[in-house]
Design an enzyme around this catalytic site. Structure first.
Site, short mmCIF file in Angstrom:
data_model
loop_
_atom_site.label_atom_id
_atom_site.label_comp_id
_atom_site.label_asym_id
_atom_site.label_seq_id
_atom_site.Cartn_x
_atom_site.Cartn_y
_atom_site.Cartn_z
N HIS A 65 49.03 42.02 39.41
CA HIS A 65 49.19 43.48 39.45
C HIS A 65 48.07 44.09 38.61
O HIS A 65 48.12 44.07 37.38
CB HIS A 65 50.56 43.88 38.91
CG HIS A 65 51.69 43.35 39.72
ND1 HIS A 65 52.21 44.00 40.82
CD2 HIS A 65 52.40 42.20 39.60
CE1 HIS A 65 53.19 43.28 41.34
NE2 HIS A 65 53.32 42.17 40.62
N LEU A 66 47.06 44.63 39.29
CA LEU A 66 45.92 45.23 38.58
C LEU A 66 46.21 46.66 38.14
O LEU A 66 45.45 47.22 37.34
CB LEU A 66 44.68 45.21 39.47
CG LEU A 66 43.98 43.86 39.64
CD1 LEU A 66 42.77 44.01 40.55
CD2 LEU A 66 43.56 43.27 38.30
N ASP A 153 55.45 43.35 47.58
CA ASP A 153 55.86 42.78 46.30
C ASP A 153 56.26 43.86 45.30
O ASP A 153 55.64 44.91 45.21
CB ASP A 153 54.75 41.93 45.69
CG ASP A 153 55.24 41.25 44.43
OD1 ASP A 153 56.10 40.36 44.55
OD2 ASP A 153 54.80 41.63 43.34
N HIS A 233 56.87 33.90 43.20
CA HIS A 233 57.51 33.71 41.89
C HIS A 233 58.91 33.06 41.94
O HIS A 233 59.90 33.66 41.54
CB HIS A 233 57.56 35.02 41.11
CG HIS A 233 57.97 36.25 41.86
ND1 HIS A 233 59.08 36.32 42.67
CD2 HIS A 233 57.40 37.48 41.91
CE1 HIS A 233 59.19 37.53 43.17
NE2 HIS A 233 58.17 38.25 42.73
N ASP A 306 51.95 36.38 38.39
CA ASP A 306 52.68 37.65 38.48
C ASP A 306 52.27 38.55 37.31
O ASP A 306 53.11 39.23 36.71
CB ASP A 306 54.19 37.43 38.52
CG ASP A 306 54.96 38.65 38.98
OD1 ASP A 306 54.33 39.64 39.40
OD2 ASP A 306 56.21 38.64 38.90
#
Length: 425
Positions: A65-66, A153, A233, A306
Site C-alpha cells: 500500500h503506497l 484489496d 495475506h 501487506d
C-alpha cells in the site's frame, strides 16, 4: 554504470544456481556471471567486495500500500520505494487509494510518477468501481493504462457475480486477480483474533472463520470457471488447509503470507499497541505453525508484506486506529529469522522473489544473463535490532520494533544503479 560484484555467494532459484562467484553488469543488465570475473575488473566503474555476502535477485513484494494518491502524509511512491533498504526492487501497489485505482487516469498517474523511484512500481487496478464490490470497472481500459493485476484489496468483492466475471476475463487480458478473503459480517467490529485472549482483554474479535469462509468462496469461484486466483495475506490454519486441498484438486490457486504472521501471534496484542493491529489479525501459535508448514510443503507460494503505513497520530488510539503495519524494509530479515531451519536460503529467496514474479508475470526475480541488474546483497548472519525511527519510509508502525532479527541488507541495485548502500549510511 558498469559494476563488478566480487566473491559473493550467488543464489538464484530461477536458474537453480548457488555458488561462490562474481556478477558483472553494464547498461542496467546482467552481462556476466562466473566463478571468477577478475579479468573484467578493468572495465568496471565500481568493484563491490561481497565476501561473506549473499547476492540474490531483488525482492518482489506483491502486496504493498503506497498510499499514493490521496494519503501521501503516510507514504508516497518515492518514500515507499526506499524499501530498497530492505532489498525490494519490484512491488505491486494495491488500489485502495483516494481516488481509488479504478480509472485509467489514476493508473497512469501512479506509473508516471514512479519513474525514477528506487524500485520498479507495478499496480493492481480495482475490480469494482470505488471498491464498492458491486459494479465492474472497465477492465480492458485499466490494462491498457498499465495495470498488471486486479484486486479490491482492503475489502472482498462483495458481489460474487462480479468476482466470477473478473476471474473469467483476467486471464484473457494477461492479468492476475489477487483476492482479499474475508466475510465482512463475521469480521464486523473486530480488532484482534477472536479467542481466549480477546475475551480476557474484553476486545471484540475477528474469528478465523471470517477468513476461511472468504478463502473457500474464492477457491470455489475460481474452480467453477477454471481460472487462476491468488489469495492474499493468509493467516489461518483453516485457509492453509483449504488452499492445500484446492491445489491437490487441480484448482489454479496461489497464495501468500506475510512475515508478521510467521514471527508473531495474538499475544502481541496483550500490550494493546495498535502497531500490532492489522487485517487479517495476528492469530494463534497453531496458525503460525500451519503457515510455516504451508511454506515448507509449497501450499503457500510467496511471502509479501501487506505494507500498510499509517501516521503515529492515527495509531495512537488502540481502539480507533486503522489496521495495518509497515514491512518492506524488514521483510527479508524477518523471513530469514522466522524460517531459519525450516526453509533453505534458496527457498526463502524463491518465495520472496522468483515466485511472486512468476505469479504476476513480470520480468523480475532472476539473475539470468540479460536480465535487469536488480540485485540485493545481504549478510544472512548479521543480527540487528529494529529501530522504527531509523527506517527509511514516512511511517513508523512496524510490529517488529525492538526485535532482534538476523539478516541485514548491505546494498541494493536497481537496473545496475546502486539505490541503497548500508556502508554509506
Amino acid at each position: 554504470m558498469r559494476s563488478l560484484i566480487k566473491r559473493a555467494r550467488i543464489v538464484d532459484p530461477a536458474s537453480e544456481k548457488d555458488f561462490l562467484g562474481d556478477l558483472y553488469f553494464s547498461e542496467g543488465k546482467l552481462t556476466a556471471i562466473g566463478e571468477d570475473l577478475f579479468h573484467m575488473a578493468a572495465q568496471a566503474d565500481e568493484i563491490f567486495d561481497a565476501n561473506g555476502l549473499i547476492a540474490a535477485p531483488g525482492l518482489v513484494d506483491m502486496h504493498v500500500h503506497l498510499r499514493d494518491p490521496g494519503f501521501t502524509q503516510k507514504e508516497d511512491v518515492f518514500t515507499g520505494c526506499r524499501a530498497a533498504a530492505g532489498g525490494v526492487t519490484s512491488l505491486l501497489a494495491m488500489p485502495n487509494t483516494r481516488p481509488a485505482m479504478d480509472t485509467p487516469e489514476t493508473v497512469r498517474y501512479l506509473l508516471e510518477k514512479s519513474e525514477g523511484a528506487d524500485a520498479h512500481v507495478y499496480t493492481a487496478a480495482c475490480i469494482t468501481k470505488n471498491l464498492e464490490g458491486t459494479e465492474l470497472t472497465e477492465l480492458e481500459a485499466l490494462r491498457e493504462a498499465g495495470a498488471i493485476a486486479f484486486s479490491d484489496d482492503g475489502r472482498p468483492v462483495v458481489d460474487t457475480r462480479c468476482l466470477l466475471e473478473a476471474l473469467k476475463r483476467a486471464p484473457e487480458l494477461g492479468m492476475t486477480v489477487t483476492a482479499h478473503c474475508e466475510d465482512l459480517y463475521l469480521a464486523a467490529g473486530g480488532l484482534m483474533n477472536e479467542g481466549i485472549l480477546s475475551q480476557k482483554l474484553g476486545i471484540p474479535g475477528i474469528p478465523s472463520a471470517a477468513e476461511d469462509c472468504g478463502t473457500a468462496r474464492e477457491i470455489a469461484a475460481a474452480a467453477s470457471v477454471g481460472a487462476p486466483v491468488h489469495i492474499c495475506h493468509v493467516s489461518t490454519k483453516g485457509s492453509v488447509a483449504l488452499i492445500r486441498d484446492a491445489k491437490r484438486r487441480g484448482v489454479k490457486v496461489t497464495a501468500e503470507t506475510c512475515p508478521h504472521y510467521l514471527l508473531l501471534t495474538e499475544e502481541s496484542l496483550a500490550k494493546q499497541d495498535a502497531d500490532y493491529r492489522m487485517n487479517p489479525p495476528l492469530r494463534t501459535e497453531a496458525d503460525r505453525q500451519a503457515l510455516l508448514e504451508g511454506l515448507k510443503d509449497g501450499t503457500i507460494d510467496a511471502i509479501s508484506t501487506d505494507h500498510a503505513p499509517h501516521t503515529p497520530e492515527e495509531k495512537a488510539d488502540f481502539g480507533k486506529a486503522p489496521n495495518g503495519s509497515i514491512g518492506m524494509e524488514t521483510s527479508l530479515a524477518a523471513s530469514l529469522t522466522a524460517l531459519d531451519g525450516i526453509l533453505t536460503l534458496s527457498q526463502i529467496v524463491e518465495k520472496m522473489s522468483w515466485n511472486p514474479a512468476k505469479i504476476l508475470g513480470i520480468p523480475a526475480g532472476t539473475l539470468k544473463l540479460g536480465a535487469d541488474a536488480d540485485v540485493v546483497l545481504f549478510d544472512p548472519t548479521l543480527e540487528w535490532v529494529v529501530n522504527e525511527n531509523a527506517l527509511h519510509g514516512k511511517s513508523r508502525n512496524t510490529p517488529f520494533k525492538g526485535m532482534h532479527l538476523k539478516g541485514k541488507v548491505i546494498a541494493t541495485f536497481l537496473q545496475g544503479r546502486k539505490v541503497f548502500d548500508a556502508r554509506r549510511q
